[in-house]
Design a protein around this motif. Structure first.
Motif, mmCIF file in Angstrom:
data_model
loop_
_atom_site.group_PDB
_atom_site.id
_atom_site.type_symbol
_atom_site.label_atom_id
_atom_site.label_comp_id
_atom_site.label_asym_id
_atom_site.label_seq_id
_atom_site.Cartn_x
_atom_site.Cartn_y
_atom_site.Cartn_z
ATOM 1 N N GLU A 176 -1.189 -10.703 -2.922
ATOM 2 C CA GLU A 176 -2.236 -9.704 -3.016
ATOM 3 C C GLU A 176 -3.407 -10.096 -2.119
ATOM 4 O OE1 GLU A 176 -1.062 -11.299 -5.862
ATOM 5 O OE2 GLU A 176 0.434 -9.753 -6.200
ATOM 6 N N TYR A 177 -4.080 -9.081 -1.598
ATOM 7 C CA TYR A 177 -5.235 -9.285 -0.723
ATOM 8 C C TYR A 177 -6.333 -8.314 -1.126
ATOM 9 C CZ TYR A 177 -1.768 -11.517 2.298
ATOM 10 O OH TYR A 177 -0.764 -12.308 2.793
ATOM 11 N N SER A 178 -7.561 -8.704 -0.880
ATOM 12 C CA SER A 178 -8.661 -7.758 -1.020
ATOM 13 C C SER A 178 -8.919 -7.154 0.361
ATOM 14 C CB SER A 178 -9.930 -8.447 -1.530
ATOM 15 O OG SER A 178 -10.485 -9.264 -0.524
ATOM 16 N N MET A 179 -9.649 -6.051 0.383
ATOM 17 C CA MET A 179 -9.914 -5.397 1.670
ATOM 18 C C MET A 179 -10.754 -6.273 2.587
ATOM 19 S SD MET A 179 -12.650 -2.442 0.789
ATOM 20 C CE MET A 179 -12.438 -2.176 -0.954
ATOM 21 N N THR A 180 -11.414 -7.287 2.040
ATOM 22 C CA THR A 180 -12.218 -8.185 2.869
ATOM 23 C C THR A 180 -11.400 -9.317 3.468
ATOM 24 O OG1 THR A 180 -12.837 -9.500 0.940
ATOM 25 C CG2 THR A 180 -14.314 -7.683 1.552
ATOM 26 N N ARG A 181 -10.106 -9.368 3.149
ATOM 27 C CA ARG A 181 -9.248 -10.459 3.632
ATOM 28 C C ARG A 181 -8.183 -9.975 4.609
ATOM 29 N NH1 ARG A 181 -6.891 -12.598 -1.544
ATOM 30 N NH2 ARG A 181 -5.693 -13.900 -0.151
ATOM 31 N N LEU A 182 -8.507 -8.980 5.407
ATOM 32 C CA LEU A 182 -7.531 -8.452 6.368
ATOM 33 C C LEU A 182 -7.140 -9.489 7.405
ATOM 34 C CD1 LEU A 182 -8.601 -4.757 6.982
ATOM 35 C CD2 LEU A 182 -6.773 -5.650 5.527
ATOM 36 N N LEU A 199 -9.187 5.227 4.669
ATOM 37 C CA LEU A 199 -9.910 4.382 5.625
ATOM 38 C C LEU A 199 -9.313 2.979 5.640
ATOM 39 C CD1 LEU A 199 -12.169 4.051 7.673
ATOM 40 C CD2 LEU A 199 -13.706 3.506 5.791
ATOM 41 N N LEU A 200 -8.992 2.424 4.476
ATOM 42 C CA LEU A 200 -8.368 1.098 4.423
ATOM 43 C C LEU A 200 -6.976 1.136 5.038
ATOM 44 C CD1 LEU A 200 -8.409 -1.879 3.666
ATOM 45 C CD2 LEU A 200 -7.715 -1.220 1.340
ATOM 46 N N VAL A 201 -6.211 2.171 4.785
ATOM 47 C CA VAL A 201 -4.881 2.315 5.388
ATOM 48 C C VAL A 201 -4.999 2.295 6.909
ATOM 49 C CG1 VAL A 201 -2.940 3.896 5.718
ATOM 50 C CG2 VAL A 201 -3.878 3.548 3.434
ATOM 51 N N THR A 202 -5.952 3.044 7.434
ATOM 52 C CA THR A 202 -6.155 3.106 8.877
ATOM 53 C C THR A 202 -6.595 1.755 9.433
ATOM 54 O OG1 THR A 202 -6.744 5.426 8.647
ATOM 55 C CG2 THR A 202 -7.364 4.364 10.696
ATOM 56 N N ARG A 203 -7.474 1.066 8.718
ATOM 57 C CA ARG A 203 -7.920 -0.269 9.153
ATOM 58 C C ARG A 203 -6.752 -1.249 9.196
ATOM 59 N NH1 ARG A 203 -12.278 -2.712 5.643
ATOM 60 N NH2 ARG A 203 -11.926 -4.450 7.058
ATOM 61 N N ILE A 204 -5.894 -1.207 8.179
ATOM 62 C CA ILE A 204 -4.726 -2.091 8.139
ATOM 63 C C ILE A 204 -3.816 -1.800 9.331
ATOM 64 C CG2 ILE A 204 -2.597 -2.614 6.883
ATOM 65 C CD1 ILE A 204 -4.251 -2.141 4.281
ATOM 66 N N ALA A 205 -3.531 -0.532 9.560
ATOM 67 C CA ALA A 205 -2.662 -0.155 10.684
ATOM 68 C C ALA A 205 -3.249 -0.622 12.006
ATOM 69 C CB ALA A 205 -2.446 1.350 10.689
ATOM 70 N N GLN A 206 -4.543 -0.500 12.155
ATOM 71 C CA GLN A 206 -5.196 -0.936 13.399
ATOM 72 C C GLN A 206 -5.120 -2.458 13.540
ATOM 73 O OE1 GLN A 206 -6.295 0.905 15.888
ATOM 74 N NE2 GLN A 206 -6.907 -0.894 17.019
ATOM 75 N N GLU A 231 6.294 -4.898 3.639
ATOM 76 C CA GLU A 231 5.839 -3.659 3.014
ATOM 77 C C GLU A 231 4.424 -3.886 2.504
ATOM 78 O OE1 GLU A 231 8.989 -1.358 0.567
ATOM 79 O OE2 GLU A 231 9.192 -3.503 0.165
ATOM 80 N N ILE A 232 3.574 -2.915 2.716
ATOM 81 C CA ILE A 232 2.173 -3.025 2.310
ATOM 82 C C ILE A 232 1.825 -1.812 1.449
ATOM 83 C CG2 ILE A 232 -0.211 -3.141 3.109
ATOM 84 C CD1 ILE A 232 0.989 -4.210 5.811
ATOM 85 N N PHE A 233 1.385 -2.067 0.230
ATOM 86 C CA PHE A 233 0.950 -1.011 -0.671
ATOM 87 C C PHE A 233 -0.568 -1.060 -0.775
ATOM 88 C CE2 PHE A 233 5.297 -1.823 -1.781
ATOM 89 C CZ PHE A 233 5.816 -0.564 -2.031
ATOM 90 N N VAL A 234 -1.210 0.084 -0.617
ATOM 91 C CA VAL A 234 -2.668 0.157 -0.631
ATOM 92 C C VAL A 234 -3.106 0.918 -1.879
ATOM 93 C CG1 VAL A 234 -4.716 0.912 0.615
ATOM 94 C CG2 VAL A 234 -2.703 0.135 1.875
ATOM 95 N N ASN A 235 -4.043 0.314 -2.621
ATOM 96 C CA ASN A 235 -4.505 0.874 -3.882
ATOM 97 C C ASN A 235 -5.608 1.902 -3.667
ATOM 98 O OD1 ASN A 235 -4.647 1.166 -6.673
ATOM 99 N ND2 ASN A 235 -4.724 -1.033 -7.044
#
Length: 110
Positions: A92-98, A17-24, A55-59
């Protein structure tokens, strides 16, 4: 976004879900799934703009992998120059800092 590579190399990955949000959020930068068998985490990559790419790595969500200092980050980004994977800065970023990630990419790639 086609997540075939992510699903192949990380079949139990729990943060798509986070990967998809980042791509969007970053759709203007032609983000693709560039995950391969050598990656520790799923990897997204932008098109090259002005000799630069990102490059973006998602945990993982439930059992994140810690970095070398023992801290886990939701998202780790490498700002690369040219075709080199050795000349980069990272952040580094948290998912709330898109939104911050989006602004940083816009500034870096322009």
């Amino acid at each position: 976004m086609d997540l075939t590579k992510l699903n192949k190399y990380f079949p139990d990955f729990d943060n798509t879900l986070l990967v998809t949000r980042i791509a969007q959020e970053l759709k203007d930068y032609d983000i693709i799934d560039a995950t391969d068998s050598m990656d520790e985490l799923p990897r997204l990559i932008s098109d090259e703009y002005n000799g630069k790419f990102v490059e973006i790595f998602v945990n993982y969500n439930d059992n994140p992998i810690n970095d070398t200092s023992g801290i886990h980050n939701d998202i780790e980004v490498y700002y690369n120059v040219g075709n080199s994977f050795s000349d980069f800065d990272s952040k580094e970023y948290s998912m709330t800092r898109l939104n911050e990630l989006k602004e940083d990419m816009k500034e870096y790639l322009s």
